[in-house]
Design a protein around this motif. Sequence first.
Motif, mmCIF file in Angstrom:
data_model
loop_
_atom_site.group_PDB
_atom_site.id
_atom_site.type_symbol
_atom_site.label_atom_id
_atom_site.label_comp_id
_atom_site.label_asym_id
_atom_site.label_seq_id
_atom_site.Cartn_x
_atom_site.Cartn_y
_atom_site.Cartn_z
ATOM 1 N N SER A 51 -8.809 26.823 26.190
ATOM 2 C CA SER A 51 -7.701 25.914 26.367
ATOM 3 C C SER A 51 -6.896 26.413 27.560
ATOM 4 N N ALA A 52 -6.048 25.538 28.124
ATOM 5 C CA ALA A 52 -5.261 25.917 29.292
ATOM 6 C C ALA A 52 -4.124 24.930 29.478
ATOM 7 N N VAL A 53 -3.179 25.330 30.317
ATOM 8 C CA VAL A 53 -2.110 24.449 30.757
ATOM 9 C C VAL A 53 -2.133 24.459 32.285
ATOM 10 N N TYR A 54 -2.212 23.294 32.884
ATOM 11 C CA TYR A 54 -2.221 23.211 34.348
ATOM 12 C C TYR A 54 -0.824 23.562 34.880
ATOM 13 N N PRO A 55 -0.686 24.640 35.665
ATOM 14 C CA PRO A 55 0.639 25.040 36.150
ATOM 15 C C PRO A 55 1.182 24.100 37.238
ATOM 16 N N SER A 56 0.293 23.451 37.958
ATOM 17 C CA SER A 56 0.697 22.550 39.032
ATOM 18 C C SER A 56 -0.311 21.409 39.097
ATOM 19 N N GLN A 57 0.038 20.343 39.790
ATOM 20 C CA GLN A 57 -0.901 19.233 39.923
ATOM 21 C C GLN A 57 -2.112 19.675 40.730
ATOM 22 N N SER A 58 -3.297 19.347 40.236
ATOM 23 C CA SER A 58 -4.526 19.747 40.916
ATOM 24 C C SER A 58 -5.681 18.914 40.368
ATOM 25 N N PRO A 59 -6.816 18.895 41.067
ATOM 26 C CA PRO A 59 -8.004 18.264 40.491
ATOM 27 C C PRO A 59 -8.427 19.027 39.236
ATOM 28 N N GLY A 60 -9.151 18.362 38.355
ATOM 29 C CA GLY A 60 -9.607 19.058 37.157
ATOM 30 C C GLY A 60 -10.463 18.189 36.272
ATOM 31 N N GLY A 61 -11.389 18.824 35.567
ATOM 32 C CA GLY A 61 -12.295 18.102 34.700
ATOM 33 C C GLY A 61 -12.127 18.425 33.226
ATOM 34 N N TRP A 62 -11.070 19.173 32.878
ATOM 35 C CA TRP A 62 -10.837 19.488 31.475
ATOM 36 C C TRP A 62 -10.284 18.263 30.750
ATOM 37 N N ARG A 63 -10.435 18.241 29.439
ATOM 38 C CA ARG A 63 -9.989 17.095 28.637
ATOM 39 C C ARG A 63 -8.530 17.301 28.220
ATOM 40 N N LEU A 64 -7.704 16.310 28.507
ATOM 41 C CA LEU A 64 -6.263 16.419 28.341
ATOM 42 C C LEU A 64 -5.838 16.006 26.938
ATOM 43 N N LEU A 65 -5.198 16.964 26.233
ATOM 44 C CA LEU A 65 -4.715 16.696 24.874
ATOM 45 C C LEU A 65 -3.239 16.352 24.852
ATOM 46 N N GLY A 66 -2.481 16.852 25.817
ATOM 47 C CA GLY A 66 -1.045 16.629 25.789
ATOM 48 C C GLY A 66 -0.390 17.176 27.038
ATOM 49 N N ARG A 67 0.926 17.399 26.935
ATOM 50 C CA ARG A 67 1.690 17.856 28.097
ATOM 51 C C ARG A 67 2.835 18.750 27.639
ATOM 52 N N SER A 68 3.234 19.646 28.531
ATOM 53 C CA SER A 68 4.341 20.556 28.259
ATOM 54 C C SER A 68 5.263 20.591 29.467
ATOM 55 N N ASP A 69 6.546 20.776 29.217
ATOM 56 C CA ASP A 69 7.505 20.879 30.312
ATOM 57 C C ASP A 69 7.888 22.328 30.602
ATOM 58 N N LEU A 70 7.164 23.284 30.014
ATOM 59 C CA LEU A 70 7.451 24.706 30.252
ATOM 60 C C LEU A 70 6.870 25.129 31.602
ATOM 61 N N PRO A 71 7.677 25.632 32.539
ATOM 62 C CA PRO A 71 7.148 26.052 33.849
ATOM 63 C C PRO A 71 6.298 27.320 33.704
ATOM 64 N N LEU A 72 5.030 27.223 34.060
ATOM 65 C CA LEU A 72 4.149 28.385 33.972
ATOM 66 C C LEU A 72 4.089 29.166 35.282
ATOM 67 N N TRP A 73 4.459 28.534 36.386
ATOM 68 C CA TRP A 73 4.409 29.205 37.693
ATOM 69 C C TRP A 73 5.717 28.943 38.422
ATOM 70 N N ASP A 74 6.397 30.036 38.806
ATOM 71 C CA ASP A 74 7.672 29.919 39.505
ATOM 72 C C ASP A 74 7.759 31.076 40.494
ATOM 73 N N VAL A 75 7.748 30.775 41.781
ATOM 74 C CA VAL A 75 7.750 31.832 42.805
ATOM 75 C C VAL A 75 9.041 32.633 42.782
ATOM 76 N N ARG A 76 10.086 32.116 42.137
ATOM 77 C CA ARG A 76 11.351 32.850 42.050
ATOM 78 C C ARG A 76 11.355 33.842 40.902
ATOM 79 N N ARG A 77 10.308 33.781 40.061
ATOM 80 C CA ARG A 77 10.227 34.669 38.909
ATOM 81 C C ARG A 77 9.382 35.896 39.265
ATOM 82 N N ASP A 78 9.606 37.017 38.590
ATOM 83 C CA ASP A 78 8.824 38.233 38.816
ATOM 84 C C ASP A 78 8.251 38.719 37.489
ATOM 85 N N PRO A 79 6.928 38.581 37.289
ATOM 86 C CA PRO A 79 5.964 37.958 38.200
ATOM 87 C C PRO A 79 6.065 36.437 38.136
#
Length: 205
Positions: free
Chosen positions: A159-187
Amino acid sequence: MRVRRAGDAALLVETDDLAAAHRLHAAVRDAALPGVVDVVPGERTVLVVADPARCDLGRLAARLTDLPLPASASEDAPPVEIPVVYDGADLEEVAELTGLSPEEVARRHAGSSYTVAYLGFSPGFGYLTGLDPVLHVPRRASPRTAVPAGSVAIAGPYSAVYPSQSPGGWRLLGRSDLPLWDVRRDPPSLLQPGTRVRFVPKETP
C-alpha cells in the motif's frame, strides 16, 4: 548477511528479511562510519555508498558484518496515523476483484498494521508492507497519467500514499490530506524506512 560489491563506490548488503534490513540501516546510520556518504535501505537490502578516497571497501565490508545491530529500528515508536476518506476511483473495482464489498475493502485496508519497507518512485513515496493478503491485486493494465497527491493506493503486496501528483498504475482506494513531503520539514519525508503506519477512516467532508 551477505555483502556484495556494487560498482566502485558502494556495497550491497543482503539481509534475511525486512526487519534485519531496517536494523542494519539504523546501525550504519548511527555508527557514522568514516567515508560512508549514504545509506539506502531496500526491502531486504541495504546499499552503503562510500567515498573510495576515504574508505577501503574491503575493510568496510568486514566492518559491516561485525557491526552490532540494535534490538529494533523504529518498531517501538508510535505509528504515523494517516486519515483516509475511502472514496477512491478504483474502490469498486478492487471490491469486484476480491469478492468483497467496498465497505469491507476499506475496513480491511484500515484494519492492517503497516511498516515502511523503503522509499522510492518519487520523493516521500513509501512502500508499505502489511497489506491484508485478500487485497493483493495487480496494478492497473493502463496507468494513469496523473494521480492526485494524497491518493491512498494498493498494488500487489503493498500500500502507499502518493506524496505529490504523478503518473501511476496503483489502484486508488481513497485520499488523505496529510502532507507526506514538505521541503520545509527535517527530514522532508514524513515516512522513513521502518516507520509504522496506521490508516484511520475519515468521513467524507
